[in-house]
Design a protein around this motif. Structure first.
Motif, PDB file in Angstrom:
ATOM      1  N   UNK A  28      33.535   0.068 173.968  1.00  0.00           N
ATOM      2  CA  UNK A  28      32.579  -0.729 173.187  1.00  0.00           C
ATOM      3  C   UNK A  28      32.842  -2.229 173.242  1.00  0.00           C
ATOM      4  N   UNK A  29      34.059  -2.680 172.980  1.00  0.00           N
ATOM      5  CA  UNK A  29      34.281  -4.118 172.903  1.00  0.00           C
ATOM      6  C   UNK A  29      34.162  -4.797 174.260  1.00  0.00           C
ATOM      7  N   UNK A  30      34.119  -4.011 175.340  1.00  0.00           N
ATOM      8  CA  UNK A  30      33.957  -4.634 176.654  1.00  0.00           C
ATOM      9  C   UNK A  30      32.563  -5.244 176.821  1.00  0.00           C
ATOM     10  N   UNK A  31      31.629  -4.918 175.905  1.00  0.00           N
ATOM     11  CA  UNK A  31      30.295  -5.521 175.953  1.00  0.00           C
ATOM     12  C   UNK A  31      30.249  -6.859 175.226  1.00  0.00           C
ATOM     13  N   UNK A  32      31.351  -7.264 174.604  1.00  0.00           N
ATOM     14  CA  UNK A  32      31.382  -8.524 173.873  1.00  0.00           C
ATOM     15  C   UNK A  32      31.722  -9.670 174.816  1.00  0.00           C
ATOM     16  N   UNK A  33      31.013 -10.794 174.694  1.00  0.00           N
ATOM     17  CA  UNK A  33      31.413 -11.989 175.449  1.00  0.00           C
ATOM     18  C   UNK A  33      32.601 -12.652 174.753  1.00  0.00           C
ATOM     19  N   UNK A  34      33.209 -13.668 175.356  1.00  0.00           N
ATOM     20  CA  UNK A  34      34.260 -14.427 174.653  1.00  0.00           C
ATOM     21  C   UNK A  34      33.713 -15.006 173.351  1.00  0.00           C
ATOM     22  N   UNK A  35      34.510 -14.992 172.315  1.00  0.00           N
ATOM     23  CA  UNK A  35      34.076 -15.479 171.005  1.00  0.00           C
ATOM     24  C   UNK A  35      34.235 -16.992 170.975  1.00  0.00           C
ATOM     25  N   UNK A  36      33.141 -17.708 171.249  1.00  0.00           N
ATOM     26  CA  UNK A  36      33.244 -19.151 171.469  1.00  0.00           C
ATOM     27  C   UNK A  36      33.655 -19.897 170.209  1.00  0.00           C
ATOM     28  N   UNK A  37      33.347 -19.358 169.026  1.00  0.00           N
ATOM     29  CA  UNK A  37      33.739 -20.055 167.804  1.00  0.00           C
ATOM     30  C   UNK A  37      35.259 -20.201 167.726  1.00  0.00           C
ATOM     31  N   UNK A  79      30.302 -30.194 173.843  1.00  0.00           N
ATOM     32  CA  UNK A  79      30.001 -31.221 172.857  1.00  0.00           C
ATOM     33  C   UNK A  79      30.771 -30.968 171.562  1.00  0.00           C
ATOM     34  N   UNK A  80      30.889 -29.715 171.158  1.00  0.00           N
ATOM     35  CA  UNK A  80      31.654 -29.382 169.953  1.00  0.00           C
ATOM     36  C   UNK A  80      33.128 -29.714 170.138  1.00  0.00           C
ATOM     37  N   UNK A  81      33.648 -29.450 171.310  1.00  0.00           N
ATOM     38  CA  UNK A  81      35.041 -29.806 171.590  1.00  0.00           C
ATOM     39  C   UNK A  81      35.235 -31.321 171.530  1.00  0.00           C
ATOM     40  N   UNK A  82      34.244 -32.072 172.018  1.00  0.00           N
ATOM     41  CA  UNK A  82      34.317 -33.528 171.965  1.00  0.00           C
ATOM     42  C   UNK A  82      34.350 -34.024 170.527  1.00  0.00           C
ATOM     43  N   UNK A  83      33.542 -33.394 169.641  1.00  0.00           N
ATOM     44  CA  UNK A  83      33.526 -33.826 168.243  1.00  0.00           C
ATOM     45  C   UNK A  83      34.874 -33.592 167.567  1.00  0.00           C
ATOM     46  N   UNK A  84      35.540 -32.506 167.915  1.00  0.00           N
ATOM     47  CA  UNK A  84      36.880 -32.287 167.351  1.00  0.00           C
ATOM     48  C   UNK A  84      37.832 -33.362 167.838  1.00  0.00           C
ATOM     49  N   UNK A  85      37.775 -33.655 169.132  1.00  0.00           N
ATOM     50  CA  UNK A  85      38.723 -34.598 169.726  1.00  0.00           C
ATOM     51  C   UNK A  85      38.467 -36.037 169.292  1.00  0.00           C
ATOM     52  N   UNK A 112      35.847 -33.751 163.687  1.00  0.00           N
ATOM     53  CA  UNK A 112      34.886 -32.917 162.952  1.00  0.00           C
ATOM     54  C   UNK A 112      34.679 -31.623 163.735  1.00  0.00           C
ATOM     55  N   UNK A 113      34.797 -30.487 163.066  1.00  0.00           N
ATOM     56  CA  UNK A 113      34.547 -29.190 163.696  1.00  0.00           C
ATOM     57  C   UNK A 113      33.157 -28.698 163.309  1.00  0.00           C
ATOM     58  N   UNK A 114      32.379 -28.289 164.307  1.00  0.00           N
ATOM     59  CA  UNK A 114      31.060 -27.692 164.085  1.00  0.00           C
ATOM     60  C   UNK A 114      30.987 -26.407 164.900  1.00  0.00           C
ATOM     61  N   UNK A 115      29.927 -25.639 164.694  1.00  0.00           N
ATOM     62  CA  UNK A 115      29.747 -24.397 165.454  1.00  0.00           C
ATOM     63  C   UNK A 115      28.857 -24.669 166.663  1.00  0.00           C
ATOM     64  N   UNK A 116      29.327 -24.387 167.872  1.00  0.00           N
ATOM     65  CA  UNK A 116      28.473 -24.569 169.051  1.00  0.00           C
ATOM     66  C   UNK A 116      27.326 -23.575 169.058  1.00  0.00           C
TER      67      UNK A 116
END
Length: 393
Positions: free
Chosen positions: A5-14, A339-345, A349-353
């Motif tokens: 089952x979990x093999x259908x999950x993509x990488x958890x980008x959050x 872009x979200x990674x840039x905002x952290x760096x 500020x952390x946001x959800x992509x």
């Protein structure tokens, strides 16, 4: 090892943004977290005090009822009658669940299986898709935005699908786009479902977080809705009880009965003192949802006004505790994750992509209004500096 089952999950980008946030904080940086929708407003004091009192009683330490204790189920049915004029039978049309994520995931098991098809909006809160994927079903996505004609797109997606979808899952007000609908939309949806023998599943997580009304409409207000649909109501946002894990599934007695039967094999319900405290929230804390809404409204205004000042244009959200913002044009080619990674760096500020909510969300990021106004202003200043620096070469 191979896993099912979990093999259908993509990488958890959050988790990628979250790890960058943690790394920056360990390095001594003050990162303002507007990513995860984790309410920071305290749970009402009366609810907390009732929990303490109930926890002191050893009788409440035993196994509870999987479907929720009777007084709790009566309390949620009473709320629906007061708020929406909906008559529900607490014995056959209501079940307490361990948060909507648990309830929805187990409902998917009894509604869909391998070979079945379901319709889900995109972008979407991840569990809305992955609950169905875990059941083995195929998910057909329907585009959703503040401007889209979602009902027309839904009908078109149904007609194009083979096999025909067995269920439609939606959630209004919507996370992440903040879109809301009126009762006429639900009337169309119920007519559609009755004509095609489709089960409707509606997640009303943000029932009380609508900025131009006291509350959002309920699917169950529509005549005949209980013939085809169920609705989830959560204590997390309306009463700021996210970690308590208390929610409800309500509506069609046959569907609710199937969920109750499955849960009877899987769990003994929510810890009973939490259920008892939930009764207090539903019956006595009638002004709390309005107070919480006004806190989020004020934070929304601070964020949107601040973004406008730094040249980041967006439509103010009409509902929910989020803001769904298109990536500024100069940064759009980066995509939402970079872009979200840039905002952290650069902005701290952390946001959800947006890509975390499906491919259709990649042009946006989501802000969660889970910091106070001072911190939001600080976040805007940091993002202003990042935007003025421009995208990386």
């Amino acid at each position: 090892m191979e896993f099912r089952r979990i093999d259908r999950f993509p990488p958890y980008v959050f988790s990628i943004v979250n790890e960058l946030k943690i790394k920056a904080r360990r390095a001594g940086h003050d990162v303002i977290d507007l990513g995860m929708g984790n309410p920071d407003i305290p749970t009402p004091e009366a609810v907390v005090e009732k929990l303490k009192e109930a926890a002191d009683n050893p009788r409440n330490h035993r196994y509870s009822a999987s479907k929720g204790i009777p007084k709790l189920r009566s309390a949620i049915c009473d709320l629906y009658e007061r708020s929406w004029g909906v008559d529900l039978d607490p014995d056959t049309e209501a079940v307490a669940v361990i948060g909507v994520k648990e309830g929805l995931s187990h409902l998917a098991w009894v509604l869909a299986g391998p070979g079945d098809s379901v319709l889900v909006p995109e972008p979407t809160y991840p569990i809305h898709s992955y609950a169905m994927i875990l059941s083995g079903a195929n998910v057909t996505t329907v585009p959703l935005s503040l401007e889209s004609d979602f009902f027309t797109d839904l009908v078109n997606a149904y007609e194009r699908s083979e096999p025909k979808p067995r269920a439609v899952l939606c959630s209004f007000p919507h996370n992440p786009t903040t879109a809301k609908v009126d009762l006429a939309f639900f009337e169309q949806l119920v007519d559609f479902a009755r004509a095609r023998d489709v089960v409707l599943v509606h997640d009303l997580a943000y029932a009380d977080l609508v900025y131009d009304a006291d509350r959002a409409p309920s699917l169950l207000q529509v005549k005949g809705a209980k013939d085809v649909g169920v609705e989830f109501f959560s204590m997390s946002k309306s009463y700021s009880m996210p970690g308590w894990r208390l929610a409800f599934a309500l509506g069609n007695a046959e569907v609710i009965g199937a969920l109750i039967k499955l849960k009877s094999y899987l769990d003994y319900g929510v810890f009973q003192p939490i259920q008892i405290a939930g009764i207090i929230a539903l019956n006595e804390c009638t002004e709390v949802p309005k107070q919480i809404r006004e806190i989020y409204r004020s934070r929304r205004d601070v964020l949107c006004d601040g973004l406008a000042r730094i040249g980041w244009e967006m439509t103010p959200p009409p509902a929910t505790m989020f803001a769904w913002a298109p990536i500024p044009e100069a940064f759009a080619p980066m995509g939402s994750l970079e872009f979200s990674k840039l905002l952290v760096a650069e902005a701290k500020v952390a946001v959800s992509p947006g890509i975390g909510f499906g491919r259709a969300g990649d042009g946006h990021v989501r802000f969660a209004l889970v910091e106070n106004e001072q911190r939001i202003r600080q976040a805007v200043r940091g993002m202003g500096r990042a935007l003025r620096s421009g995208p990386p070469a």
